[in-house]
Design an enzyme around this catalytic site. Structure first.
Site, mmCIF file in Angstrom:
data_model
loop_
_atom_site.group_PDB
_atom_site.id
_atom_site.type_symbol
_atom_site.label_atom_id
_atom_site.label_comp_id
_atom_site.label_asym_id
_atom_site.label_seq_id
_atom_site.Cartn_x
_atom_site.Cartn_y
_atom_site.Cartn_z
ATOM 1 N N CYS A 294 0.813 -1.233 0.000
ATOM 2 C CA CYS A 294 0.000 0.000 0.000
ATOM 3 C C CYS A 294 0.843 1.278 0.000
ATOM 4 C CB CYS A 294 -0.981 0.021 1.165
ATOM 5 S SG CYS A 294 -1.344 -1.556 1.906
ATOM 6 N N ARG A 323 7.439 -10.443 6.107
ATOM 7 C CA ARG A 323 6.911 -10.232 7.449
ATOM 8 C C ARG A 323 7.618 -11.185 8.386
ATOM 9 N NH1 ARG A 323 0.417 -9.756 6.016
ATOM 10 N NH2 ARG A 323 0.707 -8.066 4.521
ATOM 11 N N GLN A 341 1.734 -11.163 -3.021
ATOM 12 C CA GLN A 341 0.287 -11.148 -3.162
ATOM 13 C C GLN A 341 -0.079 -10.694 -4.569
ATOM 14 O OE1 GLN A 341 -0.754 -8.324 -0.076
ATOM 15 N NE2 GLN A 341 -1.237 -9.971 1.344
ATOM 16 N N ASP A 343 -1.640 -8.192 -5.210
ATOM 17 C CA ASP A 343 -2.125 -7.062 -4.433
ATOM 18 C C ASP A 343 -2.600 -5.948 -5.350
ATOM 19 O OD1 ASP A 343 -2.677 -5.722 -2.163
ATOM 20 O OD2 ASP A 343 -0.603 -5.324 -1.597
ATOM 21 N N HIS A 345 -4.621 -1.817 -5.395
ATOM 22 C CA HIS A 345 -5.258 -0.680 -4.724
ATOM 23 C C HIS A 345 -6.017 0.126 -5.753
ATOM 24 C CE1 HIS A 345 -2.077 -1.892 -1.925
ATOM 25 N NE2 HIS A 345 -2.992 -1.592 -1.029
ATOM 26 N N LYS A 424 -15.107 -3.972 5.428
ATOM 27 C CA LYS A 424 -14.405 -4.895 4.525
ATOM 28 C C LYS A 424 -15.278 -6.093 4.184
ATOM 29 C CE LYS A 424 -12.207 -7.389 8.307
ATOM 30 N NZ LYS A 424 -11.062 -8.090 8.820
ATOM 31 N N HIS A 470 -8.206 -1.524 -0.780
ATOM 32 C CA HIS A 470 -7.186 -2.575 -0.845
ATOM 33 C C HIS A 470 -7.913 -3.828 -1.293
ATOM 34 C CE1 HIS A 470 -4.680 -0.319 2.208
ATOM 35 N NE2 HIS A 470 -5.877 0.030 2.615
HETATM 36 ZN ZN LIG Z 1 -3.152 -2.435 0.779
#
Ligand SMILES: [Zn+2]
Ligand SMILES: [Zn+2]
Length: 608
Positions: A294, A323, A341, A343, A345, A424, A470
């Site tokens: 992000c 992580r 991911q 991922d 946005h 979410k 997200h």
């Molecule tokens: Zn994010």
């Protein structure tokens, strides 16, 4: 929740738990954990008991014992548990003065219980203790409640033991954890045990080894080595996702992996997440490896003046994230330190929230259908502490509901379970053997645009804050691949199979033709291997079958003379001879259609 024997001292609204109540199973399992502890202290005097909670799959109890348990111990313990259950002994709740309880456990050497009482009951004058049979037999400090008596416990089984530590901390006292499970009926128990057996066969770590997909090494704990076949699988998924997202208006980006801590301070990770990050110090600069994409995407959005006409802007990124996970919890592809991911946005105006979420929902539906998975959806709404205004939240929640309804999905609502920065939608997948996996997520965020001071110029020529969504559809590649391995049990549909076909020459003199066949397939874009080892053909077929290769192409004299291959399907067996061109044509079609397997599509065509 209180015990059935709990005295009612004033008027009260009472609901009785029955086996059908959702709370019944955890209570039943926790009661079985007590039964386990009673059996262990009976058979192994001097044992110290730790804690014994119910879990999603059963229960465990931690003990300090003189020596580790062996399988015979488990049998003996389970036998003792059955004896105690047969005697139908009451779980008796007694309120003891706190100091007396501490003295009692202290005198038995149960120092962990003394510690628990100290920590959990500060300021109380009395604490609840439960006995099974009589105080000389077994007493446990516990807030309860439990089933009324041991006779209620019928369907249970001890499963395994493992090393554990008091409070899960390796600096503390080592303990022995005994795992077990319990159900309200024997039928449910047997069903669960069957599932555990099936899950062992499907374990992604085992199949990953057998099919040479990935490995781990002590010098890179929690980071996966993708072997050649695993890399093919990984890239197939990565490319497939690009093929879904780019036509849907996403742009792929690649942001740095190491950032100055200034970025993490702006995003808030430094304050709240630093202990989970890999940190690097260099030339007096403090840096952190990114744990999420992000913040990088916020900087990209903020690198230009944005107009309302540009929105929605959608970034997608697949670079690795890191992580910190404790070494003790690392497991296969499920708990790792490095992962990627799919991922993304989406930067939208308030008015665009509903449409954008609907678009993401349709992508989730389409992707999961291509893998034969059916996600169930859950909407989490405004928690007691939240950022932004109630009007914003009401608008966002109404839009999310409208989006869920317009894609025609059933969904659950988890009131108050949203993040403090936005509501979410989470997605669970149930695999072929009934286990739930958490995968996709759609998360609205009012906070991160604030932190990064993001803005766009509206139709009114004024500056406005965008809203960030997200979203991830696979979740992490590592976890999603683990799910797929276990879901398909390694029998990949053709479009995903790392090795789609294997060419099997019958003897040495067929090698040249077999090589030609391999090269033709490879040139056509079919993933192929050649097994030219000097082994009997039946042996090679058996090996390919064990590797779950979708199609085996046997080549001998007749095939070489006629330009054919003898096709064998993993699922449908021998399909007979087939012109090589025709086989390639059908295989490519099957890949294109993303057939999920089952009866062989090439086979159907041939018999039709
Ligand atoms: Zn994010
Ligand atoms: Zn208890």
């Amino acid at each position: 929740m209180v015990d059935l024997s709990y005295p009612l001292e004033q008027d009260a609204r009472v609901r009785i738990l029955t086996p059908d109540s959702p709370e019944a199973l955890p209570l039943y399992r926790h009661s079985t954990a007590h039964l386990l502890a009673a059996a262990v202290t009976n058979l192994f005097p001097g044992t110290q008991c730790g804690i014994g909670p119910a879990t999603d799959e059963g229960f465990f109890y931690d003990f300090v014992v003189a020596r580790p348990f062996v399988p015979e111990d488990l049998e003996a313990i389970e036998k003792k548990m059955r004896e105690l259950a047969q005697q139908d002994l009451p779980y008796e709740r007694q309120m003891w003065p706190r100091e007396e309880a501490k003295r009692f456990f202290g005198s038995r050497g149960e120092l962990l219980k003394v510690q628990l009482i100290d920590e959990k009951t500060e300021g109380q004058s009395e604490v609840s203790c439960y006995t099974i049979k009589d105080p000389e037999t077994f007493v446990d400090f516990c807030v309860g409640p439990h089933v009324p008596s041991t006779g209620r416990l019928k369907a249970f089984k001890l499963l395994s033991t493992s090393q554990a530590y008091w409070k899960g901390d390796a600096h503390n006292q080592p303990m022995q954890r005994v795992y077990g499970t319990a159900f309200l009926s024997d039928k449910d128990l047997q069903e669960h045990l069957r599932r555990i057996e099936e899950a062992k066969k499907r374990d992604h770590r085992k199949i990953g080894r057998d099919q040479k997909l990935f490995m781990h090494h002590a010098w890179a704990p929690g980071a996966t080595f993708w072997l050649p076949k695993g890399t093919v699988l990984y890239n197939t998924l990565a490319d497939y996702m690009r093929g879904v997202l780019i036509p849907a208006g996403y742009e792929e980006v690649k942001a740095p992996i190491v950032f100055n801590k200034g970025l993490w301070e702006t995003s808030g990770h430094w304050q709240h997440y630093r202990q989970n990050m890999f940190l690097v110090d260099h030339e007096n600069e403090q840096m952190g490896l990114k744990a999420m994409n992000c913040p990088g995407h916020m900087l990209i959005f903020d690198s230009e003046v944005r107009s309302y006409k540009d929105l929605p802007i959608r970034y997608h990124e697949q670079t690795p994230l890191h992580r910190m996970e404790a070494s003790g919890v690392l497991s296969g592809l499920m708990r790792v330190r490095q992962f990627s991911q799919d991922d993304g946005h989406c930067f939208v105006t308030e008015a665009q929230i509903g449409d954008e979420v609907e678009r993401v929902l349709r992508l989730v539906q389409r992707v999961y259908a291509d893998f034969g998975l059916k996600p169930s959806m859950k909407l989490s709404t405004r928690p007691p502490e939240y950022l932004g205004t109630v009007e914003q939240w009401n608008h966002a929640e109404a839009e999310l509901k409208r989006a869920l309804e317009s894609v025609g999905e059933d969904y659950r609502i988890d009131e108050g379970d949203g993040a403090f920065y936005g509501p979410k939608i989470d997605f669970d997948v149930t695999d072929t053997i009934g286990r739930k996996w958490q995968c996709a997520t759609i998360q609205l965020d009012y906070q991160i645009p604030e932190r990064f001071g993001l803005k766009y110029i509206g139709a009114d020529n004024m500056e406005h804050r965008p809203v960030v969504i997200h979203r991830a559809i696979y979740g992490s590649f590592e976890r999603f691949i683990a799910l797929l391995i276990e879901h398909f049990a390694g029998a990949w549909p053709l479009w995903l199979a790392p090795v789609q076909t294997v060419v099997l020459p019958i003897s040495d003199r067929h090698h040249d033709y077999a090589r030609q066949v391999m090269e033709r397939l490879r040139a056509a874009g079919v993933r192929v291997e050649l097994d030219d080892r000097q082994e009997k053909i039946n042996y090679k077929i058996r090996e390919a079958q064990l590797q779950k290769v979708p199609y085996m192409l046997v080549t001998g004299d007749r095939e070489a003379a006629e330009g054919t291959v003898a096709v064998r399907s993993r699922s449908a067996g021998d399909l007979g001879p087939r012109a090589l061109d025709a086989f390639i044509h059908d295989a490519l079609e099957e890949i294109q259609r993303k057939d999920l397997g089952g009866p062989s599509p090439v086979a159907e065509k041939q018999t039709a």
